[in-house]
Write an enzyme that holds these catalytic residues in place. Structure first.
Site, PDB file in Angstrom:
ATOM      1  N   ASN A  10      -4.100   8.702   6.852  1.00 49.86           N
ATOM      2  CA  ASN A  10      -2.705   8.095   6.530  1.00 49.86           C
ATOM      3  C   ASN A  10      -2.347   7.701   4.971  1.00 49.86           C
ATOM      4  OD1 ASN A  10       0.080   7.180   6.614  1.00 49.86           O
ATOM      5  ND2 ASN A  10      -0.510   5.238   7.384  1.00 49.86           N
ATOM      6  N   HIS A  97       4.001   3.299  13.258  1.00 50.73           N
ATOM      7  CA  HIS A  97       3.062   2.525  12.295  1.00 50.73           C
ATOM      8  C   HIS A  97       3.793   1.491  12.074  1.00 50.73           C
ATOM      9  CE1 HIS A  97       1.016   1.525   8.801  1.00 50.73           C
ATOM     10  NE2 HIS A  97       0.035   2.542   9.168  1.00 50.73           N
ATOM     11  N   GLU A 169      -4.002  -0.439  15.805  1.00 46.30           N
ATOM     12  CA  GLU A 169      -4.078  -0.914  14.689  1.00 46.30           C
ATOM     13  C   GLU A 169      -3.434  -2.366  14.416  1.00 46.30           C
ATOM     14  OE1 GLU A 169      -4.119   2.463  11.529  1.00 46.30           O
ATOM     15  OE2 GLU A 169      -1.931   1.934  11.943  1.00 46.30           O
ATOM     16  N   GLY A 175      -4.919  -2.667   5.422  1.00 42.11           N
ATOM     17  CA  GLY A 175      -4.915  -2.765   3.925  1.00 42.11           C
ATOM     18  C   GLY A 175      -5.406  -4.399   3.371  1.00 42.11           C
TER      19      GLY A 175
HETATM   20  C1  PEP Z   1      -3.077   2.520   8.319  1.00 43.58           C
HETATM   21  O1  PEP Z   1      -2.315   2.562   7.062  1.00 43.58           O
HETATM   22  O2  PEP Z   1      -2.987   3.050   9.133  1.00 43.58           O
HETATM   23  C2  PEP Z   1      -4.428   1.751   7.778  1.00 43.58           C
HETATM   24  C3  PEP Z   1      -5.308   1.498   9.048  1.00 43.58           C
HETATM   25  O3  PEP Z   1      -4.508   1.351   6.562  1.00 43.58           O
HETATM   26  P1  PEP Z   1      -5.789   0.630   5.905  1.00 43.58           P
HETATM   27  O4  PEP Z   1      -7.246   1.762   6.396  1.00 43.58           O
HETATM   28  O5  PEP Z   1      -5.603   0.788   4.408  1.00 43.58           O
HETATM   29  O6  PEP Z   1      -6.098  -0.551   6.368  1.00 43.58           O
END
Ligand code: PEP
Length: 264
Positions: A10, A97, A169, A175
């Site tokens: 992503n 998301h 997630e 992040g």
């Molecule tokens: C995401 O944006 O779906 C994500 C998991 O970001 P990161 O890997 O940077 O935590």
């Protein structure tokens, strides 16, 4: 046939078309096609066509949109529709998301409408669910996940799930450099399957984990049979790092046999 691992990138609001072309050239030089995995990219909308073209010869790669509207056209300034992104090569779309939910106020109901619209158009929705830190600290993780999935479930027929992909997630892990432990992630993936199973959804479809996945933790996450792949933000932006993460993750385990209809 072994079940392929899914590595989904992503890119959020990074990489316009020129940067995307440079990424693709470098990544293609580093990464060879492998039958036991699928590579999915979610670039910014303006870069979908460039990336789809760059990976045209790679049957293991698919390109997707980061967000779509549920209506095919209309007076939705700034919106982008499913037929539009499909026309330029998108075969998948992220839906719900956490940045869409929490920064742009996307509701469970809108997530469900988008999921349904994607399926109706023949596109694979990658639906994201996950709890915030406050919800986790308040012991509400299960309740939140079940609610988010329930909204989607109510608009689909049980058989539709054969064409859906989910990503767990946890918002606190995105992040932030903090990832859920493999045990925690596996437990939530099981919870999702149990909840859907109780509600008549028995088809096997992929569930990815996302949240600060990197080269150091990808293998331990993918050794859990409950985790079918990873959705990665920050660590997918650099072609060298992404190629390394994909290779490291691909070596993590031998996959159980069986395929997914959502993963050609
Ligand atoms: C995401 O944006 O779906 C994500 C998991 O970001 P990161 O890997 O940077 O935590």
């Amino acid at each position: 046939m072994t079940r392929p691992l899914i590595f989904a990138a992503n890119w959020k609001m990074h990489h316009g078309p020129a940067e995307t072309r440079r990424f693709a050239e470098r990544f293609l030089a580093l990464n060879a096609l492998a039958e036991n995995r699928r590579l999915w990219f979610f670039p910014a909308a303006v870069s979908i066509a460039t990336l789809a073209e760059a990976f045209r010869a790679r049957r293991d790669v698919a390109v997707g949109a980061q967000n779509v509207h549920w209506e095919p056209k209309g007076a939705y300034t700034g919106g982008i529709s499913i037929p539009m992104v499909m026309e330029v090569g998108a075969r998948l779309t992220l839906v719900g998301h956490s940045e869409r939910r929490h920064l742009f106020g996307e509701t469970d109901e809108q997530v469900a409408r988008k999921t349904r619209a994607a399926l109706a158009a023949g596109m694979t929705p990658l639906v994201c669910v996950g709890e915030t830190l406050a919800e986790r600290d308040g012991g509400r993780t299960e309740q939140v996940i079940v609610r988010q999935i329930g909204a989607v479930r109510q608009t689909l027929d049980p058989g539709d799930w054969a064409r859906v992909v989910l990503a767990y997630e946890p918002v606190w892990a995105i992040g932030t450099g903090k990832n859920a432990t493999p045990d925690d992630a596996a437990q939530i993936h099981e919870l999702i399957r149990m909840d859907l199973g109780r509600n008549g959804v028995t088809v096997r479809f992929p569930i990815l984990y996302g949240g600060s996945v990197n080269t150091g933790n990808v293998a331990s996450l993918l050794t859990r049979p409950q985790i079918d792949g990873v959705l990665v933000g920050g660590a997918s932006l650099d072609p060298d790092k992404w190629a390394e993460l994909v290779e490291t993750g691909s070596r993590a385990k031998v996959r159980p046999s069986g395929g997914f209809t959502s993963v050609e």
